[in-house]
Scaffold this motif. Structure first.
Motif, PDB file in Angstrom:
ATOM      1  N   ALA A   4       0.844  -1.193   0.000  1.00  0.00           N
ATOM      2  CA  ALA A   4       0.000   0.000   0.000  1.00  0.00           C
ATOM      3  C   ALA A   4       0.877   1.241   0.000  1.00  0.00           C
ATOM      4  CB  ALA A   4      -0.918   0.007   1.218  1.00  0.00           C
ATOM      5  N   ILE A   5       0.605   2.137  -0.925  1.00  0.00           N
ATOM      6  CA  ILE A   5       1.280   3.431  -0.958  1.00  0.00           C
ATOM      7  C   ILE A   5       0.253   4.470  -0.534  1.00  0.00           C
ATOM      8  CG2 ILE A   5       2.492   5.121  -2.378  1.00  0.00           C
ATOM      9  CD1 ILE A   5       4.021   2.542  -2.254  1.00  0.00           C
ATOM     10  N   LEU A   6       0.531   5.167   0.549  1.00  0.00           N
ATOM     11  CA  LEU A   6      -0.398   6.188   1.034  1.00  0.00           C
ATOM     12  C   LEU A   6       0.086   7.547   0.548  1.00  0.00           C
ATOM     13  CD1 LEU A   6      -1.017   4.834   4.647  1.00  0.00           C
ATOM     14  CD2 LEU A   6      -2.112   4.183   2.482  1.00  0.00           C
ATOM     15  N   GLY A   7      -0.669   8.125  -0.386  1.00  0.00           N
ATOM     16  CA  GLY A   7      -0.265   9.386  -0.987  1.00  0.00           C
ATOM     17  C   GLY A   7      -0.287   9.266  -2.504  1.00  0.00           C
ATOM     18  N   THR A   8      -0.523  10.401  -3.168  1.00  0.00           N
ATOM     19  CA  THR A   8      -0.628  10.382  -4.636  1.00  0.00           C
ATOM     20  C   THR A   8       0.246  11.458  -5.289  1.00  0.00           C
ATOM     21  OG1 THR A   8      -2.537  11.866  -4.547  1.00  0.00           O
ATOM     22  CG2 THR A   8      -3.005   9.501  -4.601  1.00  0.00           C
ATOM     23  N   GLY A   9       1.138  12.075  -4.518  1.00  0.00           N
ATOM     24  CA  GLY A   9       2.008  13.116  -5.057  1.00  0.00           C
ATOM     25  C   GLY A   9       3.158  12.537  -5.873  1.00  0.00           C
ATOM     26  N   GLY A  10       4.098  13.400  -6.201  1.00  0.00           N
ATOM     27  CA  GLY A  10       5.222  12.989  -7.036  1.00  0.00           C
ATOM     28  C   GLY A  10       6.047  11.880  -6.406  1.00  0.00           C
ATOM     29  N   LYS A  34     -12.591   9.961  -4.824  1.00  0.00           N
ATOM     30  CA  LYS A  34     -13.387  10.689  -5.826  1.00  0.00           C
ATOM     31  C   LYS A  34     -12.817  12.082  -6.074  1.00  0.00           C
ATOM     32  CE  LYS A  34     -17.907   8.415  -5.459  1.00  0.00           C
ATOM     33  NZ  LYS A  34     -19.314   8.562  -5.042  1.00  0.00           N
ATOM     34  N   ALA A  35     -12.440  12.765  -4.995  1.00  0.00           N
ATOM     35  CA  ALA A  35     -11.874  14.117  -5.139  1.00  0.00           C
ATOM     36  C   ALA A  35     -10.532  14.058  -5.868  1.00  0.00           C
ATOM     37  CB  ALA A  35     -11.714  14.768  -3.767  1.00  0.00           C
ATOM     38  N   THR A  36      -9.729  13.044  -5.532  1.00  0.00           N
ATOM     39  CA  THR A  36      -8.423  12.898  -6.194  1.00  0.00           C
ATOM     40  C   THR A  36      -8.604  12.705  -7.689  1.00  0.00           C
ATOM     41  OG1 THR A  36      -7.369  11.987  -4.212  1.00  0.00           O
ATOM     42  CG2 THR A  36      -6.352  11.431  -6.330  1.00  0.00           C
ATOM     43  N   LEU A  37      -9.577  11.858  -8.066  1.00  0.00           N
ATOM     44  CA  LEU A  37      -9.782  11.584  -9.492  1.00  0.00           C
ATOM     45  C   LEU A  37     -10.473  12.741 -10.219  1.00  0.00           C
ATOM     46  CD1 LEU A  37     -10.813   7.818  -9.294  1.00  0.00           C
ATOM     47  CD2 LEU A  37      -8.637   8.786 -10.086  1.00  0.00           C
ATOM     48  N   PRO A  42      -2.919  20.859 -12.134  1.00  0.00           N
ATOM     49  CA  PRO A  42      -1.764  20.546 -11.283  1.00  0.00           C
ATOM     50  C   PRO A  42      -1.978  21.073  -9.866  1.00  0.00           C
ATOM     51  CG  PRO A  42      -1.037  21.460 -13.384  1.00  0.00           C
ATOM     52  CD  PRO A  42      -2.529  21.642 -13.330  1.00  0.00           C
ATOM     53  N   ASP A  43      -1.373  20.394  -8.883  1.00  0.00           N
ATOM     54  CA  ASP A  43      -1.514  20.851  -7.495  1.00  0.00           C
ATOM     55  C   ASP A  43      -0.569  22.004  -7.193  1.00  0.00           C
ATOM     56  OD1 ASP A  43       0.999  19.841  -7.050  1.00  0.00           O
ATOM     57  OD2 ASP A  43       0.342  18.134  -5.854  1.00  0.00           O
ATOM     58  N   MET A  44      -0.521  22.420  -5.940  1.00  0.00           N
ATOM     59  CA  MET A  44       0.221  23.624  -5.559  1.00  0.00           C
ATOM     60  C   MET A  44       1.714  23.529  -5.814  1.00  0.00           C
ATOM     61  SD  MET A  44      -0.219  22.986  -1.454  1.00  0.00           S
ATOM     62  CE  MET A  44       0.285  24.620  -0.932  1.00  0.00           C
ATOM     63  N   VAL A  45       2.246  22.321  -5.955  1.00  0.00           N
ATOM     64  CA  VAL A  45       3.669  22.203  -6.273  1.00  0.00           C
ATOM     65  C   VAL A  45       3.888  21.773  -7.724  1.00  0.00           C
ATOM     66  CG1 VAL A  45       4.419  21.827  -3.903  1.00  0.00           C
ATOM     67  CG2 VAL A  45       3.797  19.853  -5.312  1.00  0.00           C
ATOM     68  N   PRO A 111       0.404  29.045   6.698  1.00  0.00           N
ATOM     69  CA  PRO A 111      -0.487  29.643   5.687  1.00  0.00           C
ATOM     70  C   PRO A 111       0.119  30.884   5.036  1.00  0.00           C
ATOM     71  CG  PRO A 111      -1.285  30.085   7.904  1.00  0.00           C
ATOM     72  CD  PRO A 111      -0.153  29.110   8.040  1.00  0.00           C
ATOM     73  N   ASP A 112       1.187  31.432   5.640  1.00  0.00           N
ATOM     74  CA  ASP A 112       1.827  32.604   5.038  1.00  0.00           C
ATOM     75  C   ASP A 112       2.780  32.222   3.906  1.00  0.00           C
ATOM     76  OD1 ASP A 112       0.509  34.221   6.839  1.00  0.00           O
ATOM     77  OD2 ASP A 112       2.154  34.160   8.282  1.00  0.00           O
ATOM     78  N   ILE A 113       3.082  30.936   3.825  1.00  0.00           N
ATOM     79  CA  ILE A 113       3.981  30.482   2.766  1.00  0.00           C
ATOM     80  C   ILE A 113       3.137  29.788   1.706  1.00  0.00           C
ATOM     81  CG2 ILE A 113       5.957  29.046   2.180  1.00  0.00           C
ATOM     82  CD1 ILE A 113       6.956  29.317   5.008  1.00  0.00           C
ATOM     83  N   GLU A 114       3.122  30.361   0.529  1.00  0.00           N
ATOM     84  CA  GLU A 114       2.276  29.812  -0.525  1.00  0.00           C
ATOM     85  C   GLU A 114       2.790  28.441  -0.952  1.00  0.00           C
ATOM     86  OE1 GLU A 114       0.983  30.948  -5.099  1.00  0.00           O
ATOM     87  OE2 GLU A 114       1.949  32.450  -3.844  1.00  0.00           O
ATOM     88  N   HIS A 115       4.115  28.335  -1.022  1.00  0.00           N
ATOM     89  CA  HIS A 115       4.760  27.111  -1.482  1.00  0.00           C
ATOM     90  C   HIS A 115       5.336  26.396  -0.263  1.00  0.00           C
ATOM     91  CE1 HIS A 115       7.338  24.357  -3.591  1.00  0.00           C
ATOM     92  NE2 HIS A 115       7.045  24.850  -4.765  1.00  0.00           N
ATOM     93  N   PRO A 116       4.893  25.175   0.009  1.00  0.00           N
ATOM     94  CA  PRO A 116       5.316  24.527   1.259  1.00  0.00           C
ATOM     95  C   PRO A 116       6.750  24.016   1.221  1.00  0.00           C
ATOM     96  CG  PRO A 116       3.970  23.020  -0.017  1.00  0.00           C
ATOM     97  CD  PRO A 116       3.992  24.325  -0.779  1.00  0.00           C
ATOM     98  N   TRP A 117       7.378  23.995   0.049  1.00  0.00           N
ATOM     99  CA  TRP A 117       8.751  23.512  -0.031  1.00  0.00           C
ATOM    100  C   TRP A 117       9.700  24.696  -0.098  1.00  0.00           C
ATOM    101  CZ3 TRP A 117       4.854  20.336  -1.165  1.00  0.00           C
ATOM    102  CH2 TRP A 117       4.978  19.010  -0.741  1.00  0.00           C
ATOM    103  N   PRO A 118      10.959  24.466   0.237  1.00  0.00           N
ATOM    104  CA  PRO A 118      11.907  25.580   0.258  1.00  0.00           C
ATOM    105  C   PRO A 118      12.050  26.222  -1.121  1.00  0.00           C
ATOM    106  CG  PRO A 118      12.949  23.518   0.975  1.00  0.00           C
ATOM    107  CD  PRO A 118      11.555  23.186   0.626  1.00  0.00           C
TER     108      PRO A 118
END
Lengths: 236, 236
Positions: A4-10, A34-37, A42-45, A111-118
């Protein structure tokens, strides 16, 4: 093996594709299938929507977190640090008695950082937990009947599933956890991915350093140029 | 060149001996030279007293922090994180206009922990600052007229001054700072020490990752066996 892989990101997609290629039966878990499909943007990243990607990977099944976990004999979780403990606690029954490999960096949701990655030297993300605790330890405390292993977190997941792409594969992967048999499962998976140098850092407290290495990993990535993949070799 | 080493512990001694061997004029700074020379017992981490060691290194001079800094053209500080900002602020005038290389890990001083360094899976030390700030950034803010470079912190100092002892020297040293000319001085020193792979991680914010790597460094050290020296190679 049923994984099982939990998550659908990159990161999750790298594992899904590689495990399917290796002949495993892959069950993907997401909060709301259903929401994922239904997503078409593209998502936020910048990761493309999951539906079209899934359509190109026949045999891979999408479920809720709980249904995927129930089907998996081994669980790999990339659920983000902000949501991981609550999402995994909600399916504790389906995870009981199993090995769960957690590879998330627990970036603090801000919430002040639009992009959650550096981003190169803009607002720096911070970690929560950090220093005196780790996400992996939190997950293990929340799931006492599950065997938690921290692994994969010091690399891009595309590199984790294809170590040979960098330096001929001569770099080091780290694992930590309280359960020797669970670490052996992680090691077996890593060998199947192509890893030859896997260093067992001992008990799960070592996950603190593995997660906190995220800052160093980002800095090295920026120094080498955005998008450059690299590995870390422990030179004895 | 006249180089001031602030600190008299094991790490400082590695630099003092190597710099003297390289022909530099070395000025060692300590809080209270008389007290330092009066000690006859090993310190809390087992480092032998400084006086007898100094006697075996003719030409090396011991001063107060301020007198050493005044004599140095380049400053190397290993003052512990708990004391560094206050000790360096007190001699800001002697440091103005100069490059200061800081290599300290800012372990939080905790009176409940007898040994300030990590012990294999006993009480884990924590860092202060951590994650949203770094000791190097604190020092740079406290000393706006000094050019602060973070370096050396990801290795044992005995290895920093002798990189060839590990893997033939094929591992990576990291530097960060706001001032290109100061980083060039650090790079020149590292080349004199024998380093061939030095990665500039950019501005001083990268010091966060370099300092936070201390947990990972400890975990790797425990995994390899206490006392094992090692390096980290960035594999491109």
């Amino acid at each position: 093996m049923k994984i099982a892989i939990l998550g659908t990101g990159g990161g999750a997609r790298a594992h899904i594709a590689k495990l399917a290629e290796l002949g495993h039966e892959v069950h993907v878990g997401t909060r709301n299938p259903k929401a994922t499909l239904a997503r078409t943007e593209p998502d936020m990243v910048g990761t493309p929507p999951f539906g079209p990607w899934l359509a190109e990977h026949p045999g891979v099944e999408l479920h809720s977190f709980g249904h995927a976990a129930a089907r998996g004999e081994l669980i790999v979780s990339g659920i983000d640090g902000h949501n991981a403990v609550s999402a995994l606690s909600a399916i504790a029954g389906q995870l009981a008695g199993k090995t769960l490999i957690d590879y998330a960096v627990p970036y603090l949701y801000n919430p002040d950082i639009e992009h959650p990655w550096p981003t190169p030297w803009g607002v720096m993300p911070t970690l929560d937990p950090c220093d005196s605790d780790s996400l992996a330890e939190q997950i293990q405390r929340a799931l006492p009947d599950t065997k938690v292993v921290k692994a994969f977190v010091t690399q891009e997941q595309t590199t984790v599933v294809n170590p040979g792409a960098i330096g001929g594969g001569d770099h080091t992967m780290f694992i930590a956890g309280e359960h020797a048999d669970a670490k052996q499962q992680a090691l077996d998976l890593l060998k199947a991915y192509g890893w030859s140098d896997v260093l067992d850092l001992g008990p799960l407290v070592a996950a603190r350093g593995m997660e906190m290495y995220a800052h160093m990993h980002s800095a090295i990535g920026f120094a080498l140029g955005f998008g450059t993949h690299f590995g870390i070799k422990v030179v004895r």
